[in-house]
Design an enzyme around this catalytic site. Structure first.
Site, PDB file in Angstrom:
ATOM      1  N   GLY A  78       0.858  -1.182   0.000  1.00  0.00           N
ATOM      2  CA  GLY A  78       0.000   0.000   0.000  1.00  0.00           C
ATOM      3  C   GLY A  78       0.888   1.223   0.000  1.00  0.00           C
ATOM      4  O   GLY A  78       1.872   1.277  -0.737  1.00  0.00           O
ATOM      5  N   SER A  81       5.690  -5.325  -1.346  1.00  0.00           N
ATOM      6  CA  SER A  81       5.667  -3.920  -1.723  1.00  0.00           C
ATOM      7  C   SER A  81       6.082  -3.054  -0.529  1.00  0.00           C
ATOM      8  O   SER A  81       7.230  -3.106  -0.110  1.00  0.00           O
ATOM      9  CB  SER A  81       4.289  -3.552  -2.272  1.00  0.00           C
ATOM     10  N   ALA A  82       5.181  -2.266   0.041  1.00  0.00           N
ATOM     11  CA  ALA A  82       5.524  -1.443   1.202  1.00  0.00           C
ATOM     12  C   ALA A  82       6.066  -2.285   2.351  1.00  0.00           C
ATOM     13  O   ALA A  82       6.957  -1.852   3.087  1.00  0.00           O
ATOM     14  CB  ALA A  82       4.299  -0.654   1.668  1.00  0.00           C
ATOM     15  N   HIS A 136       8.404  -3.337  -7.583  1.00  0.00           N
ATOM     16  CA  HIS A 136       7.700  -2.988  -8.828  1.00  0.00           C
ATOM     17  C   HIS A 136       8.649  -2.379  -9.857  1.00  0.00           C
ATOM     18  O   HIS A 136       8.244  -1.539 -10.667  1.00  0.00           O
ATOM     19  CB  HIS A 136       6.558  -1.990  -8.573  1.00  0.00           C
ATOM     20  N   GLU A 154       8.305  -7.139 -10.735  1.00  0.00           N
ATOM     21  CA  GLU A 154       7.063  -7.797 -10.336  1.00  0.00           C
ATOM     22  C   GLU A 154       7.104  -9.278 -10.690  1.00  0.00           C
ATOM     23  O   GLU A 154       7.645  -9.675 -11.713  1.00  0.00           O
ATOM     24  CB  GLU A 154       5.867  -7.107 -10.986  1.00  0.00           C
TER      25      GLU A 154
END
Length: 235
Positions: free
Chosen positions: A89, A121-122, A158, A193
């Protein structure tokens, strides 16, 4: 430490968290585990909704999660956690809430003591020394750029080689070049990714069928694949 750091949660056209689910299953083992899940990176949807999405996938692989926001004492939940999972997020929001709750250091110490950690991700960004190689907007003051420093290098999740068609701004590589210009001793891993890092038994490896691009000031950027030696990033 035992750490699984995933670039992204979902590949186009797939259900949420589908592509990495069997790696998560392998990572957590056959015995059912209920992990403490940290949904703080969610901004435009509720923490409960986030937990429902993640639990749906974890159930498929024989495990469960429980959102940290459902505990009366979050720090105690981390202390007692069998595993810790941190979703993606907005990294700035995630760091802010972890700092507000005084959980950044608590999680780091728990993971360093051997508790399995999964992030995407985060959730991968905050295992780095700093959040300064994240891609998202600084929508809030994180109360400091320092993160958990579980790994001594930076991840750019990403990672993209090209700009989207019609976009005239800087490429991701140009952005990272700016970072390493100011931080010449730090490696940055462009994690594409569909790929992830596994750190276990002091060994770092890449999982996935794409290469990882490694940057450091004064060195030519290199591409490494699954099976290559990534341990130099831990030095």
């Amino acid at each position: 430490m035992k750490v699984l750091l995933i670039s992204n949660s979902t590949m186009p056209g797939e259900p949420y968290l589908d592509y990495p689910k069997y790696e998560i299953q392998k990572f957590l083992g056959k015995k059912p585990v209920t992990a403490v899940f940290i949904p703080y990176a969610a901004v435009t949807f509720s923490f409960d909704t986030y937990c429902e999405k993640v639990e749906e996938r974890f159930v498929e692989i024989g495990h469960h999660i429980r959102g940290i926001h459902t505990f009366d004492k979050p720090a105690e939940a981390i202390k007692n956690a069998k595993a810790i999972v941190v979703g993606g997020g907005n990294t700035w929001q995630l760091a802010r809430m972890l700092n507000d709750q005084k959980l950044m250091e608590a999680i780091a110490q728990k993971v360093k003591s051997g508790t399995p950690y999964i992030g995407w991700s985060a959730g991968s960004n905050i295992t780095c020394p700093t959040l300064r190689t994240t891609n998202d907007m600084p929508i809030t003051d994180p109360k400091g750029f320092d993160c958990m420093n579980l790994i001594p290098f930076q991840i750019n999740p990403h990672y993209l080689d090209e700009n989207p068609e019609g976009h005239g701004g800087e490429t991701r590589e140009q952005r990272i070049s700016e970072f390493i210009e100011i931080n010449p001793s730090v490696y940055v891993a462009g994690l594409r990714e569909g790929t992830m890092f596994l750190l276990e038994n002091n060994q770092l490896g890449l999982i996935g069928d794409k290469t990882c691009r490694i940057f450091k000031k004064g060195e030519q950027a290199i591409e490494l694949s699954e099976g290559d030696d990534f341990n130099f990033l831990l030095e």
